[in-house]
Design a protein around this motif. Sequence first.
Motif, mmCIF file in Angstrom:
data_model
loop_
_atom_site.group_PDB
_atom_site.id
_atom_site.type_symbol
_atom_site.label_atom_id
_atom_site.label_comp_id
_atom_site.label_asym_id
_atom_site.label_seq_id
_atom_site.Cartn_x
_atom_site.Cartn_y
_atom_site.Cartn_z
ATOM 1 N N PHE B 13 -36.927 57.129 -5.129
ATOM 2 C CA PHE B 13 -37.382 55.773 -4.789
ATOM 3 C C PHE B 13 -36.911 55.519 -3.367
ATOM 4 C CE2 PHE B 13 -36.706 55.292 -9.480
ATOM 5 C CZ PHE B 13 -38.041 55.140 -9.812
ATOM 6 N N ASN B 38 -23.506 53.430 -15.187
ATOM 7 C CA ASN B 38 -24.614 52.556 -14.779
ATOM 8 C C ASN B 38 -25.308 53.118 -13.552
ATOM 9 O OD1 ASN B 38 -22.530 50.129 -15.906
ATOM 10 N ND2 ASN B 38 -24.647 50.100 -16.537
ATOM 11 N N GLY B 39 -26.643 53.066 -13.578
ATOM 12 C CA GLY B 39 -27.400 53.516 -12.420
ATOM 13 C C GLY B 39 -27.502 55.023 -12.301
ATOM 14 N N ALA B 40 -27.096 55.746 -13.344
ATOM 15 C CA ALA B 40 -27.113 57.208 -13.275
ATOM 16 C C ALA B 40 -28.523 57.771 -13.299
ATOM 17 C CB ALA B 40 -26.302 57.781 -14.434
ATOM 18 N N GLY B 41 -29.475 56.998 -13.814
ATOM 19 C CA GLY B 41 -30.861 57.469 -13.852
ATOM 20 C C GLY B 41 -31.379 57.719 -15.260
ATOM 21 N N LYS B 42 -30.642 57.242 -16.256
ATOM 22 C CA LYS B 42 -31.023 57.513 -17.657
ATOM 23 C C LYS B 42 -32.359 56.869 -18.013
ATOM 24 C CE LYS B 42 -27.261 55.449 -19.092
ATOM 25 N NZ LYS B 42 -26.698 55.012 -17.810
ATOM 26 N N THR B 43 -32.466 55.566 -17.723
ATOM 27 C CA THR B 43 -33.715 54.874 -18.047
ATOM 28 C C THR B 43 -34.875 55.466 -17.252
ATOM 29 O OG1 THR B 43 -32.534 52.850 -18.591
ATOM 30 C CG2 THR B 43 -34.857 52.621 -18.043
ATOM 31 N N THR B 44 -34.585 55.872 -16.024
ATOM 32 C CA THR B 44 -35.642 56.472 -15.206
ATOM 33 C C THR B 44 -36.157 57.756 -15.855
ATOM 34 O OG1 THR B 44 -34.562 55.520 -13.272
ATOM 35 C CG2 THR B 44 -36.237 57.181 -12.864
ATOM 36 N N TYR B 53 -43.488 56.300 -14.805
ATOM 37 C CA TYR B 53 -43.432 56.825 -13.437
ATOM 38 C C TYR B 53 -43.945 58.258 -13.431
ATOM 39 C CZ TYR B 53 -39.985 53.091 -12.614
ATOM 40 O OH TYR B 53 -39.334 51.901 -12.526
ATOM 41 N N GLN B 85 -34.756 49.244 -22.807
ATOM 42 C CA GLN B 85 -33.398 48.728 -22.625
ATOM 43 C C GLN B 85 -33.386 47.200 -22.705
ATOM 44 O OE1 GLN B 85 -31.505 50.416 -19.214
ATOM 45 N NE2 GLN B 85 -29.715 49.105 -19.325
ATOM 46 N N HIS B 210 -24.339 53.431 -24.271
ATOM 47 C CA HIS B 210 -23.039 53.247 -23.628
ATOM 48 C C HIS B 210 -21.903 53.176 -24.642
ATOM 49 C CE1 HIS B 210 -23.890 53.047 -19.423
ATOM 50 N NE2 HIS B 210 -24.838 52.136 -19.579
HETATM 51 N N1 ATP Z 1 -38.745 51.244 -9.778
HETATM 52 C C1 ATP Z 1 -37.635 51.469 -9.072
HETATM 53 N N2 ATP Z 1 -37.625 51.284 -7.736
HETATM 54 C C2 ATP Z 1 -36.512 51.509 -7.005
HETATM 55 N N3 ATP Z 1 -35.350 51.927 -7.538
HETATM 56 C C3 ATP Z 1 -35.293 52.134 -8.863
HETATM 57 C C4 ATP Z 1 -36.436 51.922 -9.705
HETATM 58 N N4 ATP Z 1 -36.084 52.195 -10.986
HETATM 59 C C5 ATP Z 1 -34.802 52.561 -10.933
HETATM 60 N N5 ATP Z 1 -34.318 52.542 -9.682
HETATM 61 C C6 ATP Z 1 -32.976 52.909 -9.255
HETATM 62 O O1 ATP Z 1 -32.696 54.171 -9.800
HETATM 63 C C7 ATP Z 1 -31.343 54.245 -10.197
HETATM 64 C C8 ATP Z 1 -31.268 54.633 -11.646
HETATM 65 O O2 ATP Z 1 -31.666 53.564 -12.439
HETATM 66 P P1 ATP Z 1 -31.743 53.617 -14.017
HETATM 67 O O3 ATP Z 1 -32.268 52.336 -14.479
HETATM 68 O O4 ATP Z 1 -32.456 54.839 -14.427
HETATM 69 O O5 ATP Z 1 -30.207 53.754 -14.402
HETATM 70 P P2 ATP Z 1 -29.554 53.828 -15.836
HETATM 71 O O6 ATP Z 1 -28.829 55.103 -15.905
HETATM 72 O O7 ATP Z 1 -30.530 53.546 -16.888
HETATM 73 O O8 ATP Z 1 -28.493 52.656 -15.725
HETATM 74 P P3 ATP Z 1 -28.023 51.575 -16.814
HETATM 75 O O9 ATP Z 1 -26.965 52.205 -17.611
HETATM 76 O O10 ATP Z 1 -27.477 50.462 -15.970
HETATM 77 O O11 ATP Z 1 -29.212 51.191 -17.595
HETATM 78 C C9 ATP Z 1 -30.721 52.890 -9.895
HETATM 79 O O12 ATP Z 1 -30.031 52.975 -8.668
HETATM 80 C C10 ATP Z 1 -31.901 51.987 -9.807
HETATM 81 O O13 ATP Z 1 -31.636 50.929 -8.940
#
Ligand code: ATP
Lengths: 335, 259
Positions: B13, B38-44, B53, B85, B210
Motif C-alpha cells: 500500500f 497489531n498491524g502485522a498484516g493478518k487481516t490483509t 484485494y 474483524q 489475539h
Molecule cells: N487498504 C489499505 N490501505 C492502506 N494501508 C492499509 C490498507 N489495509 C491495511 N493497511 C495497512 O496494512 C497494515 C496491516 O494491516 P492489517 O489490518 O492487515 O493488520 P492486522 O494484522 O490485521 O492488525 P490488527 O491486529 O490490528 O487487526 C497496517 O499498517 C495497515 O494500516
Amino acid sequence: MSSGFLKRLGALVVQVLVVWGIATYFKQSLPAYPIGILTVFCINAILALSWNLVAGFTGQFSMGHAGFMAIGAYTSALLMMKAGWPFLPSLIAGGTLSGFAGFLIGFPSLRLVGDYLSVVTLGFQYIITAILNNTVKLTGGGLGLAGVPFKSTLPVTAVILVITMWLITNLVHSKHGRSFVSVKEDEIAARSVGIDTTTYKIMAFVISSFFAGIGGALIGHYMMYLHPDIFNYQKTVEVISMVILGGIGSLTGSIAGAFGITLLPEVFRNLATLFGSWGLAAAGAFVKKGWTVFYAIMFLLIMLTRPQGLIGRKELTWESIGKIRLFKKLQKKEV
Amino acid sequence: MSFFNVENLTIKFGGLTAVDRVNLHVDEGEIVGLIGPNGAGKTTVFNLITGVYMPDTGSITFKGTNLVNMKPNQIAERGIVRTFQNIRLFKGLTVYDNIRTAGHLRIPYSFVHSLLHTGLYERREKECRENADKLLGMVGLLDRKDEISASLPYGMQRRVEIARALALKPSLLLLDEPAAGMNPQECVELIDFIRKVKNEFSTTILIIEHHMDVIMNICERMYVLNFGKLLTEGTPSEIQNDPKVIEAYLGEEQEDVED
Ligand SMILES: Nc1ncnc2c1ncn2[C@@H]1O[C@H](COP(=O)(O)OP(=O)(O)OP(=O)(O)O)[C@@H](O)[C@H]1O
Ligand SMILES: [Mg+2]
C-alpha cells in the motif's frame, strides 16, 4: 405444479377480476374527472413501484427514470400508429426496449462502486430528450406526437397495477429480492457470502426500467399525445417524491405515496376554485399560485420529522391498519 | 495436491509492504492459527485470500485452482468464507434474514421462479428456512431470530456472523478475531463452539486471534506474522517458547507504552 403455486395464481386471478369489475363499474358510473385522477394514480403507482425497486431495495439511485418512460411511451405509441401492432404487444415491446436500455446503461455504470448510476442516468435522460427532438420524421420531435390511440382506461391501468404489484412483491420476497437488499445493506458483506452484487444490481435496474417503460407507455395511451418535454427531469422528481412520501423500500408505501402526489395538486386546484366561488378571489389566486410552496413545505416537514417516509420500510397490511390507534378505539366501542 | 496453499504472497500500500512474501498452507481438517502484533498484516492476508484485494505477486491455490483474479463472490462460491474483524452483518435485517440471504448460494432457483413464486420456489425456500433454523439453533440464537441484527449485543452479533458464514457450507472458514471483545467465560464457550463447528460441518479453519488462551487451545499449528513477514511457524508450545515471537510481542508492548 404445486398446489401452493396454483393457489397463489388463483388469488391473483381473483384480484384481477375484482379490480377489473370495480374499475369498470366506476368507469360507467363516475364522472370523467375522478376517473381521470384514478387512472393517473394507477400509472403513477406503477412508476413509483418501479423506481422503488432500485432505490428502496438495492440502494442505487436512478435520476433518469423519465428517460425510460419516454422510451416505453414512444415505442408503444409508434408501434401501434405506424406498424399497426395491437395494444398489448406494443405495450410489452415498450417495456422490453426500455428494459434493454436499462441494461445498456446499467451494465457499465453498476459495475463501478459508488453513485455513478445517478450521474449516468441523469445524462441518459437528457440524451433521450435530445434524440426525440431530433427525430422529427419518426416521433414528431418538438412538435409532439398526436393521435396516440387511447388505451389506458381505468380498468386496464388498474389491472396492470395489480399485476405489477404482484410480480414485484413476489420478487422482493425471494432469494433475488433478499440479494437486492444485501447490496443496499453492505456490499462487501454480500460479496463475502457469494452474492454477485453487480449482477443483482443490473437485474434490479433492468426490471425497474421495464416497468418504467410500461408506465411511460400507459401515459402516452392516456394523454393521446406525446412530447419530449413530458419526460423531463421534473417527471423523474415527481416519481421520486411519491416513493419518498410513502417510504423508500415499502411497496405499499409507494402506492400510498402515488395516491398522495396524484391527489394533492387536484385538492389545491379545487380549493382555489372554491375560494374563488366564495368571492375570496385573492385567497383563490394565492392557493393557485402558491400550492407548490405548500408542497415544498410538506416535503421539508416529512424529511425533518419522518425521513423514512410516512410508512417507512414496513408494509401496509390489514393487520397493521387495525393496529392504528383510531381503529383500535372504534373496535373497542363495537365490543 | 494440497488443500490450501499460499505462496510468496505480497501486497504494497504505497510505500508500506503490508504482506511480504508470505507462504502458508492449511491441510484439510486442520485448525490453523494466524497471530501477530497489531498491524502485522493478518487481516490483509484474509482480504487477499477472499479477493477483496489483488496481490502484487504470489499465488493462492485452493483444491488445485488459483484464486488470484477471482471476485470475492466467486471465492465464496468455491467454499472459502470469512467473518470480519469489525463484524459486517446486514444490519437492518433480522437475524433470520441475515442467515437466509447467505444461504442462497446453496439453494439455487432462477429468476422466473422468484417472479412467479412457483412450486420449486416454495420447496427451495422451505429448505432455506429449515437450514437457517438449524444454524440458529446451533449458535443458540433461535429465540432471537426475528430481532434486527444490529440491535443484538456484540457477542451475539459475532455468532450471527459465523452462522451466516456457515450457511454457505464452507470447506475453509476464515475467522478474523472471533473472540474480540469477549470476556474469559465467553472465550471458553467460543473454543467449544469452534470445535463443534469443525466437527459438525467438517470444515477446515484458519483463525486470526489475539486471545492467546483461545488460539493456543484450539490450534494444531500456527503462523506468526510481524511487519508483513512470516516470523515463524509451529505448534502452540513451540510458538510460546520462541524468543523471536516473544520479542515481537514485547516490542509491541513497549510501543503501546510510548503511545
Ligand atoms: N487498504 C489499505 N490501505 C492502506 N494501508 C492499509 C490498507 N489495509 C491495511 N493497511 C495497512 O496494512 C497494515 C496491516 O494491516 P492489517 O489490518 O492487515 O493488520 P492486522 O494484522 O490485521 O492488525 P490488527 O491486529 O490490528 O487487526 C497496517 O499498517 C495497515 O494500516
Ligand atoms: Mg486485523
